[in-house]
Design a protein around this motif. Structure first.
Motif, mmCIF file in Angstrom:
data_model
loop_
_atom_site.group_PDB
_atom_site.id
_atom_site.type_symbol
_atom_site.label_atom_id
_atom_site.label_comp_id
_atom_site.label_asym_id
_atom_site.label_seq_id
_atom_site.Cartn_x
_atom_site.Cartn_y
_atom_site.Cartn_z
ATOM 1 N N PHE A 170 -4.750 17.124 0.223
ATOM 2 C CA PHE A 170 -3.913 15.983 0.595
ATOM 3 C C PHE A 170 -4.036 14.945 -0.523
ATOM 4 O O PHE A 170 -4.871 14.048 -0.500
ATOM 5 C CB PHE A 170 -4.361 15.406 1.938
ATOM 6 N N GLY B 29 0.273 10.167 -9.842
ATOM 7 C CA GLY B 29 -0.519 9.057 -9.287
ATOM 8 C C GLY B 29 -1.989 9.282 -9.590
ATOM 9 O O GLY B 29 -2.703 8.354 -9.955
ATOM 10 N N THR C 183 0.830 -1.221 0.000
ATOM 11 C CA THR C 183 0.000 0.000 0.000
ATOM 12 C C THR C 183 0.858 1.262 0.000
ATOM 13 O O THR C 183 0.366 2.335 -0.305
ATOM 14 C CB THR C 183 -0.934 0.053 1.228
ATOM 15 N N LYS C 184 2.132 1.120 0.338
ATOM 16 C CA LYS C 184 3.016 2.297 0.288
ATOM 17 C C LYS C 184 3.227 2.746 -1.152
ATOM 18 O O LYS C 184 3.422 3.921 -1.426
ATOM 19 C CB LYS C 184 4.364 1.957 0.925
ATOM 20 N N VAL D 108 -3.136 13.790 7.987
ATOM 21 C CA VAL D 108 -3.976 12.732 7.431
ATOM 22 C C VAL D 108 -3.080 11.587 6.985
ATOM 23 O O VAL D 108 -1.917 11.810 6.658
ATOM 24 C CB VAL D 108 -4.774 13.278 6.215
ATOM 25 N N ASN D 109 -3.588 10.366 7.024
ATOM 26 C CA ASN D 109 -2.894 9.316 6.277
ATOM 27 C C ASN D 109 -3.890 8.473 5.500
ATOM 28 O O ASN D 109 -5.059 8.377 5.857
ATOM 29 C CB ASN D 109 -1.955 8.497 7.165
ATOM 30 N N LEU D 110 -3.388 7.935 4.400
ATOM 31 C CA LEU D 110 -4.222 7.137 3.499
ATOM 32 C C LEU D 110 -3.682 5.732 3.437
ATOM 33 O O LEU D 110 -2.465 5.538 3.475
ATOM 34 C CB LEU D 110 -4.155 7.667 2.056
ATOM 35 N N VAL E 222 -2.884 11.964 -3.378
ATOM 36 C CA VAL E 222 -2.295 10.629 -3.217
ATOM 37 C C VAL E 222 -0.782 10.768 -3.023
ATOM 38 O O VAL E 222 -0.189 10.116 -2.162
ATOM 39 C CB VAL E 222 -2.631 9.742 -4.442
ATOM 40 N N ILE F 116 -4.392 2.895 0.581
ATOM 41 C CA ILE F 116 -5.146 2.557 -0.624
ATOM 42 C C ILE F 116 -5.040 1.046 -0.825
ATOM 43 O O ILE F 116 -3.938 0.505 -0.872
ATOM 44 C CB ILE F 116 -4.594 3.323 -1.846
ATOM 45 N N GLY G 146 -7.374 10.486 10.317
ATOM 46 C CA GLY G 146 -6.787 11.734 10.791
ATOM 47 C C GLY G 146 -7.622 12.938 10.428
ATOM 48 O O GLY G 146 -8.693 12.832 9.826
ATOM 49 N N GLU H 101 -11.380 14.927 4.808
ATOM 50 C CA GLU H 101 -10.324 15.602 5.574
ATOM 51 C C GLU H 101 -9.113 15.889 4.695
ATOM 52 O O GLU H 101 -8.064 16.276 5.182
ATOM 53 C CB GLU H 101 -9.892 14.722 6.764
ATOM 54 N N SER I 294 0.226 11.523 0.393
ATOM 55 C CA SER I 294 0.187 10.381 1.312
ATOM 56 C C SER I 294 1.460 9.549 1.241
ATOM 57 O O SER I 294 1.695 8.704 2.100
ATOM 58 C CB SER I 294 -1.044 9.512 1.037
ATOM 59 N N LYS I 295 2.279 9.780 0.236
ATOM 60 C CA LYS I 295 3.552 9.054 0.106
ATOM 61 C C LYS I 295 4.719 9.913 0.602
ATOM 62 O O LYS I 295 5.876 9.496 0.528
ATOM 63 C CB LYS I 295 3.835 8.692 -1.360
ATOM 64 N N CYS J 12 1.120 1.730 -3.885
ATOM 65 C CA CYS J 12 -0.131 1.813 -4.652
ATOM 66 C C CYS J 12 -0.636 3.255 -4.691
ATOM 67 O O CYS J 12 -0.678 3.929 -3.664
ATOM 68 C CB CYS J 12 -1.184 0.913 -4.019
ATOM 69 N N VAL J 13 -1.020 3.706 -5.900
ATOM 70 C CA VAL J 13 -1.591 5.046 -6.029
ATOM 71 C C VAL J 13 -3.099 4.995 -6.303
ATOM 72 O O VAL J 13 -3.724 6.027 -6.530
ATOM 73 C CB VAL J 13 -0.880 5.878 -7.131
ATOM 74 N N VAL K 193 9.480 6.089 -4.287
ATOM 75 C CA VAL K 193 8.838 5.785 -2.999
ATOM 76 C C VAL K 193 9.469 4.526 -2.410
ATOM 77 O O VAL K 193 9.836 4.485 -1.237
ATOM 78 C CB VAL K 193 7.304 5.597 -3.173
#
Lengths: 179, 732
Positions: free
Chosen positions: B243, B215, A10-11, A49-51, B245, A53, A44, B673, B248-249, A13-14, B230
């Motif tokens: 925020f 992305g 998941t790190k 925030v964190n996602l 994608v 996916i 969050g 969010e 988030s990385k 994956c977009v 990444v």
């Protein structure tokens, strides 16, 4: 005998849905249905925030409520890789398996049978990877034998932090998400 | 040739679809006459081509199963896709089977925009166009014809129009997209970024993205390299009011106030200069005007930037130091769609200067020097000498425009100055969604004597045409050879893999036939495109047959970095990297970028931001049934606190109203969010109102419709479009 499973990073994956599109064309999945799909988990409060996916599909579980409940034997465990499959000709479309699956991974194909991910067993038996794995532009998906400690999937599971989906359902799902 | 209403036209289209389907399923005899698959081959056929779902042009392999189109995969030989297409490319077969496709040539029978047509033959359509063009040439001169195009398929039409005598060609890809970025880098390094971007993301140790949402923005090679970075744990810094994608990385996410990027860039450079964290040797060797730049930058402390950007001064310092730690493999990405606020080429110059401080231009992990497979052109007769200069930028009003300005042609069409424009040809670009302020576009169209649209789908702009010419999709046609400037040299071919389902024709055929009707047949000495392609390929020791089999051939190895042999030369007036720009000063502009606070939304309004989704390209793919199944409408992203304050519910349909009172189609609310409280966001390309685009009609809303205001970049004529504000209309 192999026990096929999948590891998804998941790190990397977009969430681009290429896996969904590739599955659709590879397997001619009818319009309005998909055998795999993307879920984005947001945690969050902005801006912290964190996602995560997740590319989701049938988990090809070790314990299979979908097979156990099938009145005709159409839902079965395939001899190659312990992959969970549906024999279309034997399926009566009763939807018992749809109700039994904790992952909502099945749908009724317009032709009347229960449909879902096959891990592209038709490709795997020819030595190819499932369509979703082979198309992924981020190379975030891995496929292989969970019973082989030297397989890429086994090594990733033992070396990286990971989780399964709804483990509390007790189905022992065979898709692992690296976090 | 009967006059038919739209309703009847749709019925006829529907019948055509039904008939085509019947042919393919019931009549193998007729199918056997298939032009491209003469023998209906049992089993699997693989035919290489290159993709047309966006402008990246990835090498692909189309699969036919028992003569029917099955799927498309990446060509492993292709350096752009490396064997993996993006979701749009993977869904490319949906372009062939799109039920809303244009099927036969159409001539308008009622007022422009009413979308009432008669179906005509190709001869009738092209005779009509040629007659009007000859009249325009006599009355106004050939320069009165303008051409808007997007993509490689416009090559042959451009050739025909060049032969006719006009040079008024423009693409929204400049003034509505990457123009400011290319101009900002040209002013600094003497070279543009180009396409595909010359960014060495996969070797970057520190990657900085400003509003660039890799992305979600699915430029294949860049996303593959991004995922690689990444995995290699590159220090990723993302600056975005949303925020994304990519955010988030990231190791560092900077939730910047929209429109204040220049303030952040100046503060970053202030830290790097004051702490002497830049590449001293590189700047000593290649820099020009560094002292003046350093003096000017000294006023822009992180504390100065804080109230503008909302970013903690310590975070500005930390991220500046992280960038410096990894130099020269620190890449501050130049972005692509950069027409935001009207000061965009100066912002892009600030991005270029920050890269210059890192020494990343010409270095591994920074900006490489692209190399390109060269094929000699076809020896055509010379084009007529133009009598009038190009119309789009009279008296060099925008002195640093390096390409033609679409909105400049639009202005000339409205005003008749510097001279009248009486005809538009539009190829594969939906100007209604691509240009800001659709009222101006429509006003310009009303001044035309001839408006021609060549496209595969009935986009909004097709609805305004006098003549609509249906093109076959990429899977049904040959096209120009493809060699993009990239890390390695390669040459790709597009070739037909299946028949067009109706009376569609390839662009080369349309362009050649039109030239013949105009008495310009001598500009097409070849009989068909196979002959043209084979002639060019033979010049370099290849053949069409060979390239058709391989799909892609590779060229010579060439250096792409300073360290492996590229001479560090800069095409600026000083021959160096211009930290201080004398040419900007001489033209009356800031020689070092300055920050100006953008207008703020009035109370109750939110800045409208827009971007991309990975499964769609502009407004061109919404009727592709495979991609529609992935995403059939867009949503408006609203911060959860704001949604709460306004009583919005998730998935509720609302309308957006902008500062000029323009109200959008219905759009679904996405409460999240993942965005600031002072802006909203939507994916571009939805909200179609072309009646002919049946399956996408009315799904989601169009950001373009709400972009009534724009600020023009005084350096190069780009149209900044992030300057519109919207409020919520609850009665949906």
């Amino acid at each position: 005998m192999a026990r096929y499973g999948m590891v998804i990073d998941t790190k990397k994956c977009v969430g681009c849905m290429d896996c969904v599109v590739a599955c659709k064309t590879e397997n001619n999945v009818p319009e309005g249905h998909n055998r795999d799909w993307i879920v984005t988990v947001v945690n969050g409060k902005f801006p912290s925030v964190n996602l995560e996916i997740q590319s989701q599909r049938c988990n090809h579980c070790d314990n299979t409520p979908c097979v156990a409940c099938c009145p005709t034997g159409a839902s079965h465990i395939h001899e190659v890789g312990n992959v969970v499959l549906v024999e279309h000709n034997m399926c009566i479309g009763c939807k018992a398996c749809l109700a039994a699956c904790p992952y909502d991974a099945r749908f009724i194909n317009p032709e009347g049978y229960a449909d879902k991910c096959t891990f592209c067993i038709h490709r795997v038996e020819k030595g190819e990877l499932p369509a979703c794995v082979s198309v992924c532009p981020t190379h975030c998906m891995y496929f292989g034998d969970l019973d082989d400690p030297n397989s890429e999937v086994s090594k990733l599971i033992s070396s990286r932090k990971n989780h399964q989906l709804i483990p509390e359902a007790g189905t022992s799902p065979r898709i692992f998400y690296l976090t | 040739m009967n006059s038919i209403s739209r309703r009847k036209f749709l019925k006829i289209s529907g019948f055509t679809i039904g008939a085509a389907a019947a042919v393919s399923t019931l009549s193998p005899m007729i199918k056997g006459a298939n032009k491209f698959n003469k023998e209906k081959v049992k089993g699997i056929q693989k035919i290489p081509t290159y993709c047309d779902l966006c402008f990246w042009k990835c090498g692909a392999v189309a699969y036919l199963k028992d003569g029917e189109l099955w799927k498309i995969e990446g060509n492993p030989e292709d350096p752009l896709s490396k064997g993996r297409l993006c979701p749009r490319g993977s869904g490319g077969i949906g372009a062939h089977s799109d039920p809303d496709r244009l099927r036969s040539p159409l001539i308008r029978t009622r007022n422009r925009g009413e979308e009432i047509w008669k179906e005509v033959t190709w001869d009738e359509a092209l005779d009509y166009i040629a007659e009007k063009m000859n009249k325009i040439k006599t009355e106004y001169g050939p320069e009165a014809v303008a051409f808007f195009a997007h993509g490689i398929g416009g090559t042959f039409l451009k050739h025909t129009l060049n032969a006719y005598g006009t040079q008024n060609f423009a693409a929204p890809s400049f003034a509505q997209c990457r123009g400011p970025r290319d101009v900002g880098f040209e002013l600094t390094f003497g070279e543009a970024i180009g396409s595909p971007e010359r960014t060495d993301i996969e070797n970057s140790k520190c990657l900085v993205l400003l509003g660039s949402h890799l992305g979600e923005n699915m430029h294949n090679s860049q996303v593959q390299e991004f995922a690689n970075a990444v995995q290699k744990d590159a220090a990723i810094i993302v600056v975005d009011p949303r925020f994304s994608v990519a955010a988030s990385k990231a190791k560092y996410y900077l939730a910047i106030k929209p429109g204040t990027d220049i303030a952040l860039l100046l503060a970053w450079m202030n830290v790097i200069v004051s702490e002497k964290l830049y590449d001293v040797d590189y700047i000593n060797k290649f820099g020009f005007g560094f002292e003046q730049f350093a003096a000017e930058i000294s006023q822009y402390t992180p504390e100065w930037a804080y109230p503008e950007t909302g970013i903690d001064p310590e975070l500005i310092r930390t991220t500046a130091r992280v960038m410096s730690q990894y130099k020269p493999a620190t890449l501050i990405h130049p972005g692509r769609h950069t027409t935001w606020y009207g000061d965009d080429s100066q912002r892009s110059r600030a991005v270029a200067l920050l890269n210059a401080l890192m020494g990343s231009w010409g270095r591994k992990g920074g900006f490489f020097f692209p190399t390109k497979f060269a094929v000699p052109g076809y020896p055509y007769p010379a084009y007529p000498e133009p009598i009038k200069p190009k119309v789009d930028n009279p008296d060099k009003k925008y002195p640093f425009a390096s390409e033609e300005i679409t909105t400049g042609i639009r202005d000339a069409t409205i005003t008749g100055k510097p001279y009248p424009i009486k005809s538009w040809f539009v190829y594969a670009t939906n100007l209604i969604h691509a240009l800001p302020n659709e009222d101006e576009t429509i006003k310009a169209i009303q001044n035309l004597d001839l408006m021609v649209v060549v496209d595969v789908i009935p986009s909004e702009i097709a609805g305004w045409a006098d003549v609509v010419l249906p093109e076959s999709v990429y899977l049904e046609r040959y096209d120009e050879l493809h060699s993009s400037p990239f890390k390695e040299q390669f040459l790709g071919i597009r070739q037909p893999v299946i028949d067009a389902p109706g009376d569609q024709k390839p662009n080369w055929w349309i362009a050649k036939k039109l030239a013949e009707k105009l008495g310009l047949g001598n500009y097409y000495p070849w009989n068909n495109i196979e002959e043209y392609l084979d002639f060019r390929l033979k010049k370099i020791g290849l053949s069409l047959d060979e390239l058709k089999k391989k799909g892609i051939v590779h060229g010579n190895k060439a250096p792409i970095y300073f360290e492996d042999g590229i001479a560090p030369e800069f095409g600026t007036p000083s021959g160096k990297i211009e930290f201080y720009s004398p040419q900007l000063a001489a033209a009356g502009f800031d020689p070092v970028p300055k920050y100006k606070r953008p207008d703020q939304p009035p109370a109750g309004y939110f800045r409208l931001l827009f971007g991309r989704a990975p499964v769609h390209t502009f407004s061109r793919t919404q009727s592709n049934r495979i991609l529609m199944d992935m995403m059939e409408e867009n949503e408006v992203w609203v911060n959860a606190d704001i949604a709460n304050r306004y009583g919005l519910k998730n998935a509720q349909h609302i309308r957006l109203k902008n500062q000029d009172g323009v109200v959008s189609n219905k759009i679904k609310v996405k409460i999240t969010e993942r965005i600031r409280t002072d802006c909203v966001y939507m994916v571009h390309g939805f909200g179609h109102n072309s009646k002919m685009l049946k399956s996408a009609f009315g799904k989601g809303a169009s950001d373009a419709q709400l972009v009534t205001k724009y600020v023009t970049d005084p350096l190069m004529g780009g149209t900044g479009m992030n300057v519109n504000f919207v409020t919520f209309e609850m009665e949906a």
